[in-house]
Structure formats: structure tokens, C-alpha cells
Design a protein around this motif. Structure first.
Motif, PDB file in Angstrom:
ATOM      1  N   VAL A 122       0.856  -1.190   0.000  1.00 59.36           N
ATOM      2  CA  VAL A 122       0.000   0.000   0.000  1.00 59.36           C
ATOM      3  C   VAL A 122       0.891   1.239   0.000  1.00 59.36           C
ATOM      4  CG1 VAL A 122      -1.740   1.298   1.320  1.00 59.36           C
ATOM      5  CG2 VAL A 122      -1.887  -1.193   1.161  1.00 59.36           C
ATOM      6  N   ASN A 123       0.548   2.199  -0.799  1.00 60.30           N
ATOM      7  CA  ASN A 123       1.320   3.423  -0.916  1.00 60.30           C
ATOM      8  C   ASN A 123       1.347   4.154   0.421  1.00 60.30           C
ATOM      9  OD1 ASN A 123       1.782   6.359  -1.469  1.00 60.30           O
ATOM     10  ND2 ASN A 123       1.966   5.599  -3.574  1.00 60.30           N
ATOM     11  N   ILE A 124       2.519   4.624   0.821  1.00 59.71           N
ATOM     12  CA  ILE A 124       2.682   5.314   2.100  1.00 59.71           C
ATOM     13  C   ILE A 124       1.799   6.558   2.175  1.00 59.71           C
ATOM     14  CG2 ILE A 124       4.680   6.684   1.362  1.00 59.71           C
ATOM     15  CD1 ILE A 124       4.256   5.081   4.832  1.00 59.71           C
ATOM     16  N   LYS A 125       1.507   7.172   1.050  1.00 55.16           N
ATOM     17  CA  LYS A 125       0.626   8.345   1.009  1.00 55.16           C
ATOM     18  C   LYS A 125      -0.785   7.976   1.471  1.00 55.16           C
ATOM     19  CE  LYS A 125      -0.028  12.674  -0.118  1.00 55.16           C
ATOM     20  NZ  LYS A 125       0.506  13.728   0.721  1.00 55.16           N
ATOM     21  N   VAL A 126      -1.247   6.807   1.110  1.00 54.34           N
ATOM     22  CA  VAL A 126      -2.568   6.337   1.537  1.00 54.34           C
ATOM     23  C   VAL A 126      -2.589   6.170   3.059  1.00 54.34           C
ATOM     24  CG1 VAL A 126      -4.197   4.408   1.420  1.00 54.34           C
ATOM     25  CG2 VAL A 126      -3.078   5.226  -0.669  1.00 54.34           C
ATOM     26  N   ILE A 127      -1.533   5.571   3.588  1.00 58.34           N
ATOM     27  CA  ILE A 127      -1.445   5.374   5.035  1.00 58.34           C
ATOM     28  C   ILE A 127      -1.381   6.722   5.743  1.00 58.34           C
ATOM     29  CG2 ILE A 127      -0.057   4.372   6.905  1.00 58.34           C
ATOM     30  CD1 ILE A 127       0.804   2.217   4.777  1.00 58.34           C
ATOM     31  N   GLN A 128      -0.610   7.648   5.200  1.00 57.90           N
ATOM     32  CA  GLN A 128      -0.524   8.993   5.769  1.00 57.90           C
ATOM     33  C   GLN A 128      -1.917   9.611   5.872  1.00 57.90           C
ATOM     34  OE1 GLN A 128       0.993  11.951   3.137  1.00 57.90           O
ATOM     35  NE2 GLN A 128       0.904  13.578   4.656  1.00 57.90           N
ATOM     36  N   GLN A 129      -2.675   9.521   4.807  1.00 55.75           N
ATOM     37  CA  GLN A 129      -4.016  10.107   4.797  1.00 55.75           C
ATOM     38  C   GLN A 129      -4.936   9.403   5.793  1.00 55.75           C
ATOM     39  OE1 GLN A 129      -4.768   9.712   0.600  1.00 55.75           O
ATOM     40  NE2 GLN A 129      -3.938  11.735   0.143  1.00 55.75           N
TER      41      GLN A 129
ATOM     42  N   PHE B  92      -4.128   7.969   8.551  1.00 59.85           N
ATOM     43  CA  PHE B  92      -3.739   8.286   9.926  1.00 59.85           C
ATOM     44  C   PHE B  92      -3.829   9.769  10.247  1.00 59.85           C
ATOM     45  CE2 PHE B  92      -0.947   4.323  10.877  1.00 59.85           C
ATOM     46  CZ  PHE B  92      -2.054   3.525  10.677  1.00 59.85           C
ATOM     47  N   GLY B  93      -4.054  10.587   9.232  1.00 57.93           N
ATOM     48  CA  GLY B  93      -4.225  12.011   9.460  1.00 57.93           C
ATOM     49  C   GLY B  93      -2.933  12.760   9.741  1.00 57.93           C
ATOM     50  N   HIS B  94      -1.806  12.225   9.276  1.00 54.90           N
ATOM     51  CA  HIS B  94      -0.536  12.928   9.449  1.00 54.90           C
ATOM     52  C   HIS B  94      -0.451  14.068   8.438  1.00 54.90           C
ATOM     53  CE1 HIS B  94       1.339   8.971  11.101  1.00 54.90           C
ATOM     54  NE2 HIS B  94       0.684   9.623  12.037  1.00 54.90           N
ATOM     55  N   ALA B  95      -0.124  15.249   8.926  1.00 53.11           N
ATOM     56  CA  ALA B  95      -0.003  16.407   8.042  1.00 53.11           C
ATOM     57  C   ALA B  95       1.240  16.298   7.160  1.00 53.11           C
ATOM     58  CB  ALA B  95       0.056  17.692   8.865  1.00 53.11           C
ATOM     59  N   ASN B  96       2.261  15.626   7.671  1.00 55.07           N
ATOM     60  CA  ASN B  96       3.536  15.537   6.975  1.00 55.07           C
ATOM     61  C   ASN B  96       3.867  14.065   6.732  1.00 55.07           C
ATOM     62  OD1 ASN B  96       6.317  15.441   6.355  1.00 55.07           O
ATOM     63  ND2 ASN B  96       6.705  17.303   7.528  1.00 55.07           N
TER      64      ASN B  96
END
Length: 59
Positions: free
Chosen positions: A35-42, A44-48
């Protein structure tokens, strides 16, 4: 949700882990599945994205 999770853990005699503590295994499994790390970022709600990478990337 945390109280419900605690009840589930007790009822099913699962290892003691907080609801929040499920984040790391979830992220690790998603990364292992490609899974793309960008998807995980979104999710989890990480701004960065650096925060997501620093916490959950496979070393």
C-alpha cells in the motif's frame, strides 16, 4: 471506542494492547502488502508524510 476495545480484549483473552496500539501493526501490514505510504498517511491524518515514514517505515 477504547472502552469497547478493552471489553473485546478481555472477553476474548487477547494480548493487552490499546486501541491506539493497533496503528503500528496495521501500518506495517499495509506497507508489507504494498500500500502506498501516502494512503497510510491520509488514513492516519498525518499532516507531513515524513511523520508517517519515520514512525511506520520498515527499517
Amino acid at each position: 471506542m477504547s472502552n469497547q476495545w478493552r471489553d473485546i480484549v478481555r472477553q476474548h483473552e487477547l494480548p493487552a494492547i490499546s486501541f491506539h496500539g493497533l496503528r503500528h501493526p496495521y501500518a506495517s501490514l499495509m506497507l508489507a502488502k504494498g500500500v502506498n505510504i501516502k494512503v497510510i498517511q491520509q488514513q492516519f491524518g498525518h499532516a507531513n508524510i515524513r511523520d508517517t515514514l519515520n514512525i511506520y517505515s520498515l527499517h
